[in-house]
Design an enzyme around this catalytic site. Structure first.
Site, mmCIF file in Angstrom:
data_model
loop_
_atom_site.group_PDB
_atom_site.id
_atom_site.type_symbol
_atom_site.label_atom_id
_atom_site.label_comp_id
_atom_site.label_asym_id
_atom_site.label_seq_id
_atom_site.Cartn_x
_atom_site.Cartn_y
_atom_site.Cartn_z
ATOM 1 N N ASP A 45 58.836 9.113 12.869
ATOM 2 C CA ASP A 45 57.979 9.096 11.693
ATOM 3 C C ASP A 45 56.955 7.958 11.779
ATOM 4 O O ASP A 45 57.288 6.834 12.158
ATOM 5 C CB ASP A 45 58.818 8.912 10.429
ATOM 6 C CG ASP A 45 59.848 10.021 10.254
ATOM 7 O OD1 ASP A 45 60.267 10.606 11.262
ATOM 8 O OD2 ASP A 45 60.238 10.293 9.106
ATOM 9 N N HIS A 55 54.213 7.773 9.048
ATOM 10 C CA HIS A 55 54.025 7.519 7.614
ATOM 11 C C HIS A 55 52.801 6.646 7.323
ATOM 12 O O HIS A 55 52.884 5.658 6.601
ATOM 13 C CB HIS A 55 55.272 6.890 7.016
ATOM 14 C CG HIS A 55 56.363 7.884 6.751
ATOM 15 N ND1 HIS A 55 56.221 8.939 5.863
ATOM 16 C CD2 HIS A 55 57.612 8.006 7.276
ATOM 17 C CE1 HIS A 55 57.336 9.651 5.845
ATOM 18 N NE2 HIS A 55 58.194 9.110 6.704
ATOM 19 N N ASP A 90 55.983 13.827 10.073
ATOM 20 C CA ASP A 90 55.870 12.798 9.026
ATOM 21 C C ASP A 90 54.785 11.787 9.388
ATOM 22 O O ASP A 90 55.045 10.596 9.553
ATOM 23 C CB ASP A 90 57.214 12.107 8.794
ATOM 24 C CG ASP A 90 58.078 12.872 7.814
ATOM 25 O OD1 ASP A 90 57.740 14.025 7.494
ATOM 26 O OD2 ASP A 90 59.090 12.318 7.364
ATOM 27 N N ASP A 117 51.851 10.041 3.967
ATOM 28 C CA ASP A 117 52.615 9.557 2.811
ATOM 29 C C ASP A 117 53.200 8.175 3.092
ATOM 30 O O ASP A 117 53.337 7.748 4.231
ATOM 31 C CB ASP A 117 53.731 10.532 2.416
ATOM 32 C CG ASP A 117 53.189 11.784 1.735
ATOM 33 O OD1 ASP A 117 52.119 11.687 1.113
ATOM 34 O OD2 ASP A 117 53.814 12.854 1.853
ATOM 35 N N ARG A 118 53.562 7.515 1.982
ATOM 36 C CA ARG A 118 54.107 6.159 1.995
ATOM 37 C C ARG A 118 53.036 5.145 2.395
ATOM 38 O O ARG A 118 52.689 4.270 1.611
ATOM 39 C CB ARG A 118 55.313 6.049 2.929
ATOM 40 C CG ARG A 118 56.449 7.007 2.626
ATOM 41 C CD ARG A 118 57.203 6.643 1.376
ATOM 42 N NE ARG A 118 58.452 7.385 1.255
ATOM 43 C CZ ARG A 118 59.320 7.234 0.279
ATOM 44 N NH1 ARG A 118 59.075 6.360 -0.682
ATOM 45 N NH2 ARG A 118 60.420 7.945 0.241
ATOM 46 N N ASN A 125 58.759 17.144 7.222
ATOM 47 C CA ASN A 125 58.886 17.579 5.835
ATOM 48 C C ASN A 125 57.752 17.065 4.956
ATOM 49 O O ASN A 125 57.494 17.622 3.884
ATOM 50 C CB ASN A 125 60.229 17.114 5.260
ATOM 51 C CG ASN A 125 60.360 15.608 5.209
ATOM 52 O OD1 ASN A 125 60.274 14.940 6.237
ATOM 53 N ND2 ASN A 125 60.563 15.059 4.032
ATOM 54 N N HIS A 126 57.058 16.010 5.372
ATOM 55 C CA HIS A 126 55.938 15.489 4.584
ATOM 56 C C HIS A 126 54.639 16.239 4.870
ATOM 57 O O HIS A 126 53.649 15.997 4.169
ATOM 58 C CB HIS A 126 55.746 13.993 4.849
ATOM 59 C CG HIS A 126 56.691 13.134 4.080
ATOM 60 N ND1 HIS A 126 56.348 12.516 2.900
ATOM 61 C CD2 HIS A 126 57.978 12.798 4.306
ATOM 62 C CE1 HIS A 126 57.382 11.836 2.445
ATOM 63 N NE2 HIS A 126 58.383 11.981 3.292
ATOM 64 N N HIS A 155 62.186 17.833 13.639
ATOM 65 C CA HIS A 155 61.997 16.703 12.731
ATOM 66 C C HIS A 155 63.272 16.347 11.984
ATOM 67 O O HIS A 155 63.674 15.177 11.932
ATOM 68 C CB HIS A 155 60.898 17.000 11.711
ATOM 69 C CG HIS A 155 60.742 15.889 10.715
ATOM 70 N ND1 HIS A 155 60.169 14.678 11.024
ATOM 71 C CD2 HIS A 155 61.119 15.787 9.406
ATOM 72 C CE1 HIS A 155 60.196 13.883 9.967
ATOM 73 N NE2 HIS A 155 60.771 14.538 8.974
ATOM 74 N N ARG A 168 68.772 14.485 -0.491
ATOM 75 C CA ARG A 168 67.459 15.094 -0.282
ATOM 76 C C ARG A 168 67.128 16.136 -1.345
ATOM 77 O O ARG A 168 65.974 16.349 -1.671
ATOM 78 C CB ARG A 168 67.395 15.766 1.087
ATOM 79 C CG ARG A 168 67.697 14.846 2.252
ATOM 80 C CD ARG A 168 66.548 13.946 2.572
ATOM 81 N NE ARG A 168 66.781 13.205 3.810
ATOM 82 C CZ ARG A 168 65.975 12.272 4.284
ATOM 83 N NH1 ARG A 168 64.879 11.960 3.631
ATOM 84 N NH2 ARG A 168 66.251 11.642 5.400
ATOM 85 N N HIS A 174 63.056 11.591 10.741
ATOM 86 C CA HIS A 174 63.399 11.910 9.353
ATOM 87 C C HIS A 174 64.148 10.820 8.605
ATOM 88 O O HIS A 174 64.182 10.841 7.372
ATOM 89 C CB HIS A 174 64.192 13.216 9.324
ATOM 90 C CG HIS A 174 64.299 13.865 7.976
ATOM 91 N ND1 HIS A 174 63.242 13.932 7.096
ATOM 92 C CD2 HIS A 174 65.344 14.476 7.353
ATOM 93 C CE1 HIS A 174 63.634 14.571 5.999
ATOM 94 N NE2 HIS A 174 64.902 14.907 6.128
#
Length: 537
Positions: free
Chosen positions: A116, A118, A144, A147-148, A176-177, A230, A294, A321
């Site tokens: 990830d 991010h 991923d 985000d964040r 998943n993001h 992922h 989750r 993940h």
């Protein structure tokens, strides 16, 4: 007697209300003006948007022309943005290229695997600089990207540009993001609107994300074949062919194999404590369980991942993940006799969210060990040097936030002929045997039993930065890092009191229940402590 006069407070109440509303409007206007001034100052220092001609080298009519990667990197490092037309052309080209790829990529080692990211764009550039980028190395990213962090747009734009320049060297999987629901819940949608306004940029990103492949198989010389996804496995996926048959060109649903591949996690073994063999056997026998942390996907156990690997002739499952204190985690499921871990987690965002103080890691598949011809895989770890660690190392220069690099080699042993032999000892590969053979001779606790096959060897420690100022203090830095990053990362519920979070992070384990009881009562303390998980979402 005269009646008591009734006082009418309507006018006074209305006037005070109008005064409060006027004051609130004035305060909001001043705050907006302040934000606008800050934005104007940042825009004044930002270079002008990169045009389509500058990005693609003046080849406006040639749609197949790749972007100029050095020009784009310098522009993004300076905080620049792209013209909307240039950005949409890059996203359209990336979407077409990704859509032509299968659900499951067939790759070969040597290969660098990134977890990830991010939105941590500068950290990504540093890791690529130290590891070596394409075309010298083959790169696989597990998803991923957004985000964040605050630079998700830059991360995706740069990775898409690398993919267009080196389509046979750079490979991107979906996380998943990379979905509409998650990016709306977190900050990527707001980031797109802030940087590019209502120009359809966010939708263009989402259409490109819908085309990202779901998995990749990586064949190595001596260690067999690895499967990269992922998240994890799904009860509806029994073979790699099942992944290839999924319709990925859509928004991931909240259930089903597409959701599970992006959201599932392995059972956490780092916090498991068993009192006897029977408890361990029950834990081994778990196939799939609800993933309550989750809200979707599954927790997959030993008796789901091992048959899946044997059925598909795979060595191990590589996934991202989950934030890890060391940047990686090898999931043995307390079977130390396996030549390689069944599941490997890689996370490549150092100091995740600015608060986790975790290391990042990059997995190098088929990395030769020093003075040996045994093929192994190596974790290249990255940690940010803070001021306290610099003082302990005797460093006077202000280099806070610098990423330092180290290596951890994991050998898979020599003489591995069959792919499945890297997963299990020969006596456990017979199909007529039970899926989870008991080990009555195991000593307790199981994790204390030394590994006979899996070997770890730290090399000379975290390497120095460019100036070489910590070359002579590598062992001390390793000691500091090991004491600093071994504390597990706690993910607290959204309604958890912030005061208790501070006490959890500062006190010992014995005081946690007492500290929680001070704020929410003794009856709820056990419940809240059980809700605290060691998984970083």
């Amino acid at each position: 007697a005269e009646p008591t006069p009734v006082t009418d407070f309507t006018f006074g109440t209305l006037r005070r209300r109008q005064q409060r509303q006027a004051a609130a409007r004035a305060s909001a206007t001043a705050a907006e003006a302040g934000r606008a001034s800050v934005a104007d100052a940042a825009a004044a220092q930002r270079p002008p948007p990169l045009t389509e001609a500058a990005l693609f080298g003046g080849c406006g009519g040639d749609e197949s022309a790749p972007p100029l990667l050095p020009v784009l990197q310098r522009h993004l490092e300076a905080g620049g943005r792209l013209e909307v037309r240039a950005l949409h052309r890059l996203l359209r080209r990336a979407k077409e290229l990704l859509a032509a790829e299968p659900n499951v990529l067939a790759l070969g080692a040597p290969l660098l695997v990134f977890g990830d990211i991010h939105g941590q764009f500068k950290d990504l550039l540093i890791m690529l600089e130290k590891e070596g980028t394409a075309p010298e190395n083959q790169l696989l990213f597990l998803g991923d990207y957004v985000d964040r962090g605050e630079c998700g747009v830059e991360v995706v734009v740069f990775l898409f540009a690398m993919k267009l320049c080196f389509p046979s060297k750079v490979w991107l999987l979906r996380g998943n993001h990379e979905s509409r629901v998650t990016t709306t819940h977190f900050n990527f949608r707001d980031e797109c609107k802030c940087k590019y306004g209502k120009t359809g940029t966010y939708k263009a990103f989402m259409h490109a994300f819908d085309c990202l492949p779901l998995a990749a198989t990586v064949a190595t010389l001596h260690a067999g074949k690895f499967l990269c996804v992922h998240g994890g496995l799904s009860p509806e996926v029994n073979t790699v062919a099942d992944i290839a048959a999924i319709n990925r060109f859509m928004e991931p649903p909240n259930h089903g194999p597409l959701c599970d591949l992006l959201w599932s996690d392995p059972l956490d073994e780092s916090t498991q404590v068993f009192d006897n063999q029977e408890q361990l056997d029950k834990w081994w026998a778990v196939t799939y369980a609800r993933n309550t942390s989750r809200g979707c996907g599954f927790l997959f156990g030993h008796d789901s991942v091992r048959p899946f690997l044997l059925r598909n002739k795979l060595t191990s499952l590589i996934r991202g993940h989950e934030a890890q204190p060391d940047g990686y985690f090898v999931h043995q499921f307390f079977h130390m006799e396996y030549r390689t871990p069944l599941v490997i987690t890689v996370f490549s965002a150092p100091n995740y969210c600015g608060t986790y103080h975790n290391l990042a890691a990059v997995l190098a598949l088929q990395a030769p060990l020093a003075a040996s011809d045994v093929t192994a895989f190596a974790f290249h770890t990255y940690g940010k040097l803070d001021s306290a660690m610099a003082r302990e190392l005797g460093i006077e220069d202000d280099i806070s936030g610098t990423l330092l690099r180290g290596e951890v080699y994991v050998s898979v042993g020599a003489g591995v002929d069959a792919m499945a032999a890297a997963v299990l000892p020969p006596q456990a590969q017979k199909p007529e045997q039970p899926a989870c053979p008991p080990r009555k001779d195991m000593s307790w606790p199981p994790v204390a039993k030394p590994s006979r096959v899996l070997t770890r060897q730290r090399s000379s420690g975290y390497l120095s930065i460019t100036k070489g100022i910590v070359n002579n203090r590598k062992q001390e830095y390793l000691r500091i890092c090991s004491s600093k990053f071994t504390k597990p990362v706690r993910h607290f519920p959204s309604d958890f009191p912030p005061e208790v979070i501070g006490i959890f992070n500062k006190t010992s384990d014995e005081l946690q229940k007492k500290a929680t009881s001070m704020f929410i009562g003794a009856k709820e303390a056990d419940k809240v402590i059980r809700r605290c998980t060691f998984l970083g979402r």
